[in-house]
Design an enzyme around this catalytic site. Structure first.
Site, PDB file in Angstrom:
ATOM      1  N   SER A 109       0.813  -1.217   0.000  1.00  0.00           N
ATOM      2  CA  SER A 109       0.000   0.000   0.000  1.00  0.00           C
ATOM      3  C   SER A 109       0.847   1.268   0.000  1.00  0.00           C
ATOM      4  O   SER A 109       0.338   2.350  -0.291  1.00  0.00           O
ATOM      5  CB  SER A 109      -0.944   0.006   1.203  1.00  0.00           C
ATOM      6  OG  SER A 109      -0.218  -0.048   2.416  1.00  0.00           O
ATOM      7  N   CYS A 110       2.149   1.157   0.287  1.00  0.00           N
ATOM      8  CA  CYS A 110       3.011   2.340   0.282  1.00  0.00           C
ATOM      9  C   CYS A 110       3.291   2.844  -1.133  1.00  0.00           C
ATOM     10  O   CYS A 110       3.898   3.895  -1.307  1.00  0.00           O
ATOM     11  CB  CYS A 110       4.323   2.063   1.007  1.00  0.00           C
ATOM     12  SG  CYS A 110       5.463   1.032   0.069  1.00  0.00           S
ATOM     13  N   HIS A 180       8.098  -3.053  11.686  1.00  0.00           N
ATOM     14  CA  HIS A 180       7.011  -2.114  11.458  1.00  0.00           C
ATOM     15  C   HIS A 180       6.374  -1.725  12.789  1.00  0.00           C
ATOM     16  O   HIS A 180       6.683  -2.284  13.844  1.00  0.00           O
ATOM     17  CB  HIS A 180       5.961  -2.735  10.535  1.00  0.00           C
ATOM     18  CG  HIS A 180       6.420  -2.881   9.119  1.00  0.00           C
ATOM     19  ND1 HIS A 180       6.932  -4.054   8.618  1.00  0.00           N
ATOM     20  CD2 HIS A 180       6.436  -2.000   8.087  1.00  0.00           C
ATOM     21  CE1 HIS A 180       7.251  -3.891   7.345  1.00  0.00           C
ATOM     22  NE2 HIS A 180       6.959  -2.658   7.004  1.00  0.00           N
TER      23      HIS A 180
END
Length: 307
Positions: A109-110, A180
């Site tokens: 999604s980045c 993360h």
């Protein structure tokens, strides 16, 4: 996919790859192949060429990648760009040359612009500037999904790509330097509880919002897409729900049983303000997530830190 199809899972020791192995085994697929990084260096063109020539897999899940959090992405920028490009180039090209029936590539999604409208639709790709801290990783992933699209268009391949939201689950990375946000917080709060610390420091303001998906849900979604979807639109995979980092920290604090305070280090970067995926497409394709965040976090915390 047929139950006796030869299926190659690239990156099988990672969080995503190991979840795929568990799901494939559960569903009765017996002919799954894989190699450790010491057995097969996916950045080595000749090694990958020889592997595909010898094994001739029918289906490929390309989950192998160099991954990390904000600090790792921003520190090892060249490494993230080079290694991911090399892995993708080698596996996707050899899949084409060796007649792989279908390949699924994991983007991220980045890859979407930093200031995308929310929730983020698949067609927002390449409409704006990327978040600087993970731009090299994002560029590599964009190149990978565009390879899939254009091998389909030029050679008639059936290569699809997916954009998972932020993931968590078994085999996550809990290293304080490269993890993360979610696994980093799980470790921080657990260690603070064990060491009876007065407070836990969390990076940033706590204001950014993030979406989180259990990796077992991702594996289920990918098998569903491998069996039902073909096309050049890279499919978002997520829950369609998000929460602030502050809310996430409070949730993990409660699950871990830590009783101290939370302090926010606002000198550290927040990253993208919000990343919520529009999951209308995958819902229309017949898949929805099943594991709620609080339920999933409690299970992961128990398995990783209490057993």
């Amino acid at each position: 996919m047929e139950k006796d199809s030869k299926i190659y899972v690239a990156g099988h020791t990672g969080m995503v790859g190991s979840a795929l192995l568990r799901k494939l085994e559960k569903e009765g697929f017996k002919n799954v192949i894989f190699r450790t990084s010491s057995q097969l260096d996916l950045t080595n063109q000749e090694a990958v060429k020889n592997f595909f020539k010898e094994e001739k897999p029918d289906y490929v899940f390309l989950a192998a990648a160099k991954v990390g959090g904000i600090m790792a992405n921003n520190t090892y920028r060249a490494d993230f760009l080079y290694e991911n490009l090399m892995i993708q180039n080698n596996v996707i090209h050899q899949s084409y040359l060796n007649g792989v029936k279908k390949l699924l590539f994991f983007a991220s999604s980045c890859i979407y612009p930093k200031m995308s409208p929310q929730p983020i639709k698949e067609d927002y790709l390449l409409t704006g500037k990327l978040e600087d801290t993970n731009e090299p990783y994002a560029i590599a992933k964009i190149a990978g999904l565009k390879m899939c699209e254009n091998y389909n268009r030029q050679y008639g391949c059936d290569f699809i790509s997916v954009m998972p939201t932020n993931l968590y689950g078994p085999n996550d990375n809990y290293d304080p330097e490269t993890s993360h946000v979610l696994p980093a917080l799980l470790r921080k709060f657990h260690e603070a509880k064990v060491e009876d610390k007065v407070s836990v420091e969390v990076w940033g303001s706590g204001e950014p919002k993030r979406e989180f998906l259990h990796v077992d849900d991702l594996a289920a979604a990918c098998l569903h897409l491998m069996n039902t979807y073909s096309g050049n639109v890279s499919v978002n995979i997520g829950t369609g729900e998000d929460l602030s980092i502050k809310e996430l920290a409070e949730m993990i604090k409660d699950i871990s049983g830590y009783s101290g305070a939370i302090t926010w280090n606002r000198s550290k970067p927040d990253g993208t303000p919000r990343k919520l995926l529009d999951v209308s497409l995958i819902h229309n394709l017949g898949w929805r997530h099943k594991i709620g965040l609080e339920e999933g976090l409690a299970k992961v915390y128990e398995e990783e830190f209490l057993m």
